[in-house]
Structures are given as C-alpha cells and as structure tokens.
Design a protein around this motif. Structure first.
Motif, PDB file in Angstrom:
ATOM      1  N   ASN A   1       0.717  -1.257  -0.094  1.00  0.00           N
ATOM      2  CA  ASN A   1       0.067  -0.111  -0.283  1.00  0.00           C
ATOM      3  C   ASN A   1       0.928   1.276  -0.167  1.00  0.00           C
ATOM      4  N   GLY A   2       2.203   1.055  -0.492  1.00  0.00           N
ATOM      5  CA  GLY A   2       2.991   2.429  -0.465  1.00  0.00           C
ATOM      6  C   GLY A   2       4.356   2.023  -0.600  1.00  0.00           C
ATOM      7  N   SER A   3       5.132   3.031  -0.284  1.00  0.00           N
ATOM      8  CA  SER A   3       6.471   2.936  -0.638  1.00  0.00           C
ATOM      9  C   SER A   3       7.506   3.783   0.021  1.00  0.00           C
ATOM     10  N   LEU A   4       8.801   3.536   0.336  1.00  0.00           N
ATOM     11  CA  LEU A   4       9.746   4.429   1.057  1.00  0.00           C
ATOM     12  C   LEU A   4      10.951   4.703   0.241  1.00  0.00           C
ATOM     13  N   HIS A   5      11.620   5.655   0.368  1.00  0.00           N
ATOM     14  CA  HIS A   5      12.658   5.855  -0.264  1.00  0.00           C
ATOM     15  C   HIS A   5      14.056   5.642   0.580  1.00  0.00           C
ATOM     16  N   ILE A   6      15.084   4.744   0.057  1.00  0.00           N
ATOM     17  CA  ILE A   6      15.794   4.500   1.018  1.00  0.00           C
ATOM     18  C   ILE A   6      17.337   4.783   0.193  1.00  0.00           C
ATOM     19  N   GLU A   7      18.097   5.293   1.246  1.00  0.00           N
ATOM     20  CA  GLU A   7      19.545   5.903   0.769  1.00  0.00           C
ATOM     21  C   GLU A   7      20.632   5.132   1.562  1.00  0.00           C
ATOM     22  N   TRP A   8      21.469   4.320   1.057  1.00  0.00           N
ATOM     23  CA  TRP A   8      22.691   3.984   1.769  1.00  0.00           C
ATOM     24  C   TRP A   8      23.756   4.848   1.718  1.00  0.00           C
ATOM     25  N   ALA A   9      23.972   5.998   2.263  1.00  0.00           N
ATOM     26  CA  ALA A   9      24.615   7.258   1.990  1.00  0.00           C
ATOM     27  C   ALA A   9      26.287   6.780   2.058  1.00  0.00           C
ATOM     28  N   LYS A  10      26.930   7.497   1.588  1.00  0.00           N
ATOM     29  CA  LYS A  10      28.226   7.377   1.751  1.00  0.00           C
ATOM     30  C   LYS A  10      29.230   7.302   2.935  1.00  0.00           C
ATOM     31  N   ASN A  11      28.625   7.905   4.080  1.00  0.00           N
ATOM     32  CA  ASN A  11      29.023   7.814   5.446  1.00  0.00           C
ATOM     33  C   ASN A  11      28.571   6.453   6.020  1.00  0.00           C
ATOM     34  N   LYS A  12      27.920   5.657   5.476  1.00  0.00           N
ATOM     35  CA  LYS A  12      27.266   4.392   5.696  1.00  0.00           C
ATOM     36  C   LYS A  12      26.040   4.537   6.569  1.00  0.00           C
ATOM     37  N   HIS A  13      25.513   5.671   6.676  1.00  0.00           N
ATOM     38  CA  HIS A  13      24.236   5.788   7.435  1.00  0.00           C
ATOM     39  C   HIS A  13      23.103   5.560   6.580  1.00  0.00           C
ATOM     40  N   ILE A  14      22.105   4.938   6.996  1.00  0.00           N
ATOM     41  CA  ILE A  14      21.100   4.783   5.972  1.00  0.00           C
ATOM     42  C   ILE A  14      19.849   5.873   6.228  1.00  0.00           C
ATOM     43  N   ILE A  15      19.302   6.446   5.289  1.00  0.00           N
ATOM     44  CA  ILE A  15      18.403   7.712   5.199  1.00  0.00           C
ATOM     45  C   ILE A  15      17.211   7.115   4.492  1.00  0.00           C
ATOM     46  N   MET A  16      15.939   7.079   5.506  1.00  0.00           N
ATOM     47  CA  MET A  16      14.706   6.861   5.224  1.00  0.00           C
ATOM     48  C   MET A  16      13.683   7.870   4.942  1.00  0.00           C
ATOM     49  N   THR A  17      13.229   8.011   3.941  1.00  0.00           N
ATOM     50  CA  THR A  17      12.185   9.173   3.621  1.00  0.00           C
ATOM     51  C   THR A  17      10.966   8.620   3.041  1.00  0.00           C
ATOM     52  N   GLY A  18       9.960   9.284   3.449  1.00  0.00           N
ATOM     53  CA  GLY A  18       8.660   8.806   3.482  1.00  0.00           C
ATOM     54  C   GLY A  18       7.427   9.551   3.772  1.00  0.00           C
ATOM     55  N   SER A  19       6.125   9.489   3.330  1.00  0.00           N
ATOM     56  CA  SER A  19       5.182  10.464   3.743  1.00  0.00           C
ATOM     57  C   SER A  19       4.736   9.749   5.104  1.00  0.00           C
ATOM     58  N   VAL A  20       3.654  11.040   5.646  1.00  0.00           N
ATOM     59  CA  VAL A  20       3.150  10.600   7.076  1.00  0.00           C
ATOM     60  C   VAL A  20       1.877  11.024   6.754  1.00  0.00           C
ATOM     61  N   SER A  21       0.853  10.502   7.550  1.00  0.00           N
ATOM     62  CA  SER A  21      -0.462  10.999   7.346  1.00  0.00           C
ATOM     63  C   SER A  21      -0.903  12.197   8.622  1.00  0.00           C
ATOM     64  N   ASN A  22      -2.141  12.690   8.278  1.00  0.00           N
ATOM     65  CA  ASN A  22      -2.565  13.711   9.047  1.00  0.00           C
ATOM     66  C   ASN A  22      -2.574  13.088  10.611  1.00  0.00           C
ATOM     67  N   ILE A  23      -2.296  13.893  11.545  1.00  0.00           N
ATOM     68  CA  ILE A  23      -2.374  13.721  12.945  1.00  0.00           C
ATOM     69  C   ILE A  23      -3.603  13.361  13.449  1.00  0.00           C
ATOM     70  N   LYS A  24      -4.156  12.501  14.248  1.00  0.00           N
ATOM     71  CA  LYS A  24      -5.595  12.477  14.813  1.00  0.00           C
ATOM     72  C   LYS A  24      -5.095  12.367  16.513  1.00  0.00           C
ATOM     73  N   ASN A  25      -5.698  13.175  17.172  1.00  0.00           N
ATOM     74  CA  ASN A  25      -5.823  13.063  18.585  1.00  0.00           C
ATOM     75  C   ASN A  25      -6.970  12.351  19.033  1.00  0.00           C
ATOM     76  N   ILE A  26      -6.721  11.147  19.608  1.00  0.00           N
ATOM     77  CA  ILE A  26      -7.717  10.331  20.277  1.00  0.00           C
ATOM     78  C   ILE A  26      -7.599  10.218  21.859  1.00  0.00           C
ATOM     79  N   SER A  27      -8.724   9.803  22.719  1.00  0.00           N
ATOM     80  CA  SER A  27      -8.698   9.407  23.847  1.00  0.00           C
ATOM     81  C   SER A  27      -9.210   7.881  23.956  1.00  0.00           C
ATOM     82  N   LEU A  28      -8.409   7.256  24.746  1.00  0.00           N
ATOM     83  CA  LEU A  28      -8.853   5.688  24.919  1.00  0.00           C
ATOM     84  C   LEU A  28      -9.003   5.462  26.315  1.00  0.00           C
ATOM     85  N   LYS A  29     -10.031   4.498  26.581  1.00  0.00           N
ATOM     86  CA  LYS A  29     -10.266   4.178  28.036  1.00  0.00           C
ATOM     87  C   LYS A  29      -9.959   2.826  27.980  1.00  0.00           C
TER      88      LYS A  29
END
Length: 256
Positions: free
Chosen positions: A227-255
C-alpha cells in the motif's frame, strides 16, 4: 501515547489489548513519548510491538513521531532518543520526513545470532518448505532478508518459523524481497512481535543494504510495500536515510 504531561503506565496485557486489530484500536506498534531528562533531544521514545514486547527500533514509527514533534513546535528538524540510539530527522516536504537510521551492523554478536556464521548465507531449515538462504543484519533490530518472491499466504505460514528460529535469540524480522530493477524492490514482511505487516521501515532499510551488498541494486532504492513505498539511501558515510510521507495527526482518547 504522550507521557510528558500525564502519567501512563501500561501493562503488557494492556498493550496487547490496545494493539488488537479485532477488539482494540489495532496497530503494529505502540509508541510512548517521554521527556528527555538529559535534554539532548526533543523526546525520549519507547517502542512496543503488538505482542506487548519492547523493541529497540521502529523506522516508520520514528518518522511519525519526528513529524509529530516538529509539527508541535513548528520545526523542520528534530532528534529523538531511542534504545538503539539518537535518530535525527528533517522535514523534506509538507508531510514527508527523512530519518537518519544510523549505520547497519553485520557483527554476529550485535545482530544477534547464536554463533558466528556467514551473515550473507544464513541457512534456515523450515518445516515443509525446505532450506532457505538469507542475509542477516541489524539496523537497530535483527533482520533476515530472502531474495525470493512468495505469496502473503505462504509468508504467514513460514514467517513465524523463521522469526522464532533457534539462530535468533531475540527473534527476527523476516523479509521476502523481489528485485524489480537496480532502483526498485518489492517486499513482503513478517515483523517480529507483530506478524504480517503492510509496512516496516527498518525492513526497508535492511533490504536496501543487503541488496546493495550482494550487487543486486544501487545504494538509492525505492522499497515497495502493498500500500505504499519508502525511499532508502545507503549514504557514503554508511548511514541509512529513510524518507517517506506521513498521514495527518489524529488526537484520540482511549479508555483502558
């Protein structure tokens, strides 16, 4: 769940109940936000899988929490303190976040596996499905990747066997990956402590590194989930950079 102002103490069973996809809210992870007592980051983060167990890393959860914290203070950068280390994030679009997931670890003791072995060819004997050869590494949590395309139905049968295999003292995340070309990989993931999942950020990171190490892809790859995709880069400094979108924030209360 934000514990910076209100005291929230959940038992293992309460975490399981909330995460239950049929009777509860339904989720793969529950994330607790605390104040960073050392004030070196924007917040201290703890991740729990849907089976109630704590986990050291959650890629997509890290992106979501980073976005939440940046949105809260109108920032374009943030740092979160996790069990696996401090993760840096930045806003790269209106709802797009990049997180530096750190450096992958190939040391058998750090993954961990029970004994020294060739991490590029880990032979797993399965019940009814023969012997499979996978690539194992850690990106804050243990992963094994099989470059083989299987159905979701088969993954649900074979995933638990591999997750709980004797080689992995802390269990393992299981990914089956289909290399589409040098820049694209399709994956199906059985997540440790959560089961079959529609997305797993650390699995995307681990798959990218393994594929590149095996010469199958470049270091910048798009990982495709159902249902979607992520963009991943294994950079020259050996760090992994992960990029992707997020949905709108929903504030909810749980009992609970």
């Amino acid at each position: 769940m934000d514990r910076r102002k209100d005291k929230i103490d959940l038992s293992k069973q309460q975490i399981i109940n909330v995460a239950d996809k049929k009777k509860g809210l339904g989720c793969d992870q529950i994330i607790i936000i605390d104040k960073d007592k050392e004030k070196k980051t924007n917040a201290k983060i703890t991740f729990y899988n849907s089976d109630g167990g704590e986990t050291g890393a959650c890629g997509n959860g890290s992106r979501c929490i980073s976005y939440f914290l940046m949105n809260e203070k109108n920032l374009n950068r943030s740092k979160i303190n996790t069990e696996s280390g401090i993760l840096k994030a930045k806003l790269t679009g209106r709802t797009e976040v990049s997180v530096d997931m750190g450096i992958p670890n190939f040391d058998w003791k750090k993954i961990p596996v029970v004994k020294e072995m060739d991490n590029t060819k880990v032979k797993i004997k399965t019940k009814n499905f023969g012997i499979l050869s996978g690539y194992t590494l850690s990106v804050g949590n243990p992963h094994i990747i099989f470059f083989k395309d299987i159905t979701i139905e088969l993954l649900k049968k074979i995933g638990p066997q591999i997750e709980n295999h004797e080689f992995f003292p802390e269990r393992c995340n299981v990914t089956f990956a289909k290399v589409m070309n040098k820049k694209n990989i399709a994956v199906k993931v059985w997540e440790r402590g959560a089961g079959f999942t529609l997305a797993c950020g650390t699995a995307a990171c681990a798959t990218t590194v393994a594929a590149n190490k095996l010469g199958l892809t470049e270091k910048k790859v798009t990982i495709h989930f159902k249902n979607g995709s992520l963009h991943i880069e294994w950079a020259k400094n050996k760090h992994i950079i992960m990029t992707g979108s997020v949905s709108n924030i929903k504030n909810i209360s749980l009992k609970i």
